[in-house]
Structure formats: C-alpha cells, structure tokens
Write an enzyme that holds these catalytic residues in place. Structure first.
Site, short mmCIF file in Angstrom:
data_model
loop_
_atom_site.label_atom_id
_atom_site.label_comp_id
_atom_site.label_asym_id
_atom_site.label_seq_id
_atom_site.Cartn_x
_atom_site.Cartn_y
_atom_site.Cartn_z
N PRO A 1 -7.86 12.11 3.59
CA PRO A 1 -7.04 12.27 4.79
C PRO A 1 -7.86 12.22 6.09
O PRO A 1 -7.39 11.70 7.10
CB PRO A 1 -6.38 13.64 4.59
CG PRO A 1 -6.30 13.79 3.11
CD PRO A 1 -7.54 13.14 2.58
N GLU B 1 -9.86 -1.56 2.58
CA GLU B 1 -11.17 -2.05 2.11
C GLU B 1 -12.05 -2.47 3.29
O GLU B 1 -12.82 -3.43 3.23
CB GLU B 1 -11.01 -3.17 1.09
CG GLU B 1 -10.33 -2.67 -0.18
CD GLU B 1 -10.47 -3.59 -1.36
OE1 GLU B 1 -11.51 -4.28 -1.45
OE2 GLU B 1 -9.57 -3.60 -2.22
#
Length: 383
Positions: A128, A363
């Site tokens: 998070p 990514e």
C-alpha cells in the site's frame, strides 16, 4: 537478427491467434462487465502449453524461446489483456523465476502444476505504501527456529485471489533499502494469509486483483528463493523479463485497435461514402499502424537478446516504455475513429483504452522506465 519467424514460432503464433479469436475475444466484453474471466480459460492455456513456454521440459514446461512467448503474449493481449495478465504473472514472473532461481525441491513442487494450469502463481511485491520504491518494503519476515514468521500487506496483486502460491518479498534484515529483502514461495492456503479482491478498476476488470494480508504466517526456510537478503535482485531480474511481457501485451492492444479502426472505417459511411476515404481518418489509422510496428520490433529485440544470453535490461525498459505509451495512443486514436460509438461498450475500443492505461503503470511506471534508461546510458542514478 532475422526478423522472419521460423516454422515453430509461426505455428505457435497461429495457434495463439486462433485460440484468442475463438475462446477469448468473443467473451471479452462480457467478462469486463462481470469483472471476472471464466476460470476454465486458465486450464486451456495450460493444455495448449502456453503457461509453460520457455520453462524446460524436464521441469514440466513446454520449452520454446522468448520470441514465441512474446508472440503468444501479444495474441492474448489482442483478445483480452485481462487474460494476458494471468499468463504474464503466473508464468512470466513466478514460474520463470522458480525455473531460474528455485531449488530442485521447489522446481519439483511447483513447476509442473504452474505450467499445466493446474496451479496459478502471483507476485507479492507491491505494498500500500510502496509502489515504485520497491526496495522500501514494510512486510517483514522474522526468524523463529527453522521457520520465518511473515507480517505485512501486499496490494494490486494480479491473480491474488486465484493463485495457489505467492512469490513473496519481505524484509528479513535490519538494513534499509533493498538490502535485507528475501524472497519466499508461500502457499495461499497458509494459516494467517487473507485475500480480498479489489473491484472497481478502470481496466483489466476481468483479472483477479487482490490485497493480501499476512498475519503471523509461518514459512519454512526451505521455501526461501535464493540467498537470504538477496530477494531484491530476484524481484528485479523477474521484472526485467516481465517488462518484455507487458510490452508484448501492449502490442496486442495496439494491434486490436488497428484492426477495429480499419474495420469500422470501412463500414461506417458519412458524407456519401465510407469514412476510410477521409484523409484525417487515414492519418489516425496510419499513426496506429506505425506505433504497432515500432512497438513490436522493440519487443522482438528484447526477446532476441534474452535468447542469445546478452544484456537486455535497458532494452526491456525501452520496449515497455514505448509499447505501453503506444497502446494508449493507439486506443485513443481508435476511439476517435469510432467517434461517439467509441465511447460506449457496445464497441471494443473503449475497453481497449481502459486496459491500455494500466500498462504505463505496473511493472514500473513510464517515469521509472525513463530513469532506468537514463541510468543505463549515463551511468548516473538520478533522484
């Protein structure tokens, strides 16, 4: 580099294209609305050998080179990028890492199932509070006898609620930054591991994306992948190849935009004829076509470098940066070709635009790719 495909690569591409056209694309809009793809599609990916591409046959894979993998990833992305993501993560990030870095015991335990589609993997890196700053993990694993006890939270985990194993990255040492991070293979049925699916995403709605919570999860030391404290290099190595997969999937989205725009422009009539006759519509289509070709060639270059055992990290970042941004441009141009009809989900291009947008984020964001490329060219780390 020979830019032609050999017979085996062409056969794999054609098989993936036929499969995508027959079993994926017709259901993409339905899965998007339902926020769930048909789980049986995963089994089919395994039956066709797609989930075992590049993994050695002795480990349960189907072999093949990285260009064949890129070709399959592109075709899946052309059909529905939510399905493409299942393969990119389970095979591209997890199974390939186990094949390259795992112990013999780990390869025997996980690879046959992952490559057959009997099992799925997910990649537990993002947290998070930790996205681009991947070395600053808060999830921790502490020693207790011969085991590790894991506490922490991971988020935006593709395949998270479907996966059977998490390739988990957690801090095992006191060092700050990337030092002291280790990698583990954690079964998702482990006591203390809770999973919550994330709904309401802009795109990739059919893909299972989850938050994973670890509360006192016990992991044996035999589940550790690579040396203690070297997990960050495991993650970065996986992501360097993973960016090629994202690039290939982005090419697939752009190709789908091109095909949809060309088809619609030939059918839609305005001012007494098909809009394909209009110069500015052709300009939009030409821009998509150039982006498709350029992104595809950059992606093929990465696959070629990987297969030849040459350095590829900067080239992988280049392909991922260009292809993901090209997918967004292509989808935006395709919506423009469709006009108002592009703005409703009766037609495919709105979904393609939503799916394309995340390719610039995960990514490694486009901005992170620019930093990686800049560091490779200058030898200086920017901050």
């Amino acid at each position: 580099m020979d830019l032609g495909l050999d017979d085996e690569q062409r056969a794999v591409r054609d098989l993936a294209r036929e499969f995508s056209d027959r079993e994926i694309a017709p259901h993409a809009a339905e899965w998007d609305r339902a926020e769930r793809i048909d789980p049986q599609i995963v089994r089919r990916l395994g039956e066709l050998g797609f989930l075992g591409l590049t993994v050695p046959e002795e480990d349960g894979g189907s072999g093949g080179d990285h260009l064949a993998y890129a070709l399959v990833t592109e075709e899946l992305g052309r059909g529905d990028s939510a399905v493409r993501g299942v393969l990119s993560v389970s095979l591209g990030l997890v199974a390939k890492t186990i094949a390259a870095r795992g112990s013999e015991e780990q390869r025997r335990a996980w690879l046959p199932g992952l490559c057959s589609g009997q099992l799925l993997g997910c990649f537990g890196l993002t947290e998070p509070g930790t996205g681009s700053d991947a070395g600053n993990l808060a999830t921790r694993a502490r020693r207790e006898g011969g085991d590790w006890i894991v506490d922490g939270t991971k988020t935006f985990i593709t395949n998270g609620t479907w996966a059977d194993v998490v390739l988990l990255f957690a801090r095992t040492g006191a060092e700050e930054g990337h030092r002291g991070v280790s990698a583990f293979l954690v079964p998702t049925d482990a006591a203390g591991l809770d999973r919550r699916e994330i709904h309401g995403k802009l795109g990739l709605r059919g893909q299972a994306t989850a938050e994973l919570s670890f509360t006192g999860v016990r992991v044996p030391d035999s589940a550790r992948v690579g040396p203690e404290g070297k997990g960050f290099s495991v993650a970065m190595s996986a992501l360097a190849k993973g960016r090629m997969s994202v690039a290939a999937g982005s090419v697939g989205i752009a190709q789908a935009c091109l095909e949809a725009a060309v088809s619609y422009a030939g059918e839609r009539e305005q001012f007494g004829g098909p809009i394909a006759r209009h110069q500015l519509v052709q300009e939009l289509i030409a821009d998509i076509s150039v982006d498709v070709d350029a992104a595809r060639l950059l992606t093929w270059r990465v696959a070629d470098l990987v297969d030849r055992g040459e350095p590829f990290a900067a080239e992988s970042s280049t392909a991922k940066l260009f292809a993901s941004e090209a997918a967004v441009r292509s989808a935006n141009n395709a919506v423009q070709v469709f006009g108002g009809y592009g703005y409703i989900d009766e037609f495919p291009v709105g979904k393609l635009l939503r799916d394309a947008r995340v390719m610039t984020l995960y990514e490694g964001t486009s901005q992170i790719q620019k930093l990686l490329i800049g560091r490779a060219r200058t030898g200086v780390s920017a901050f």
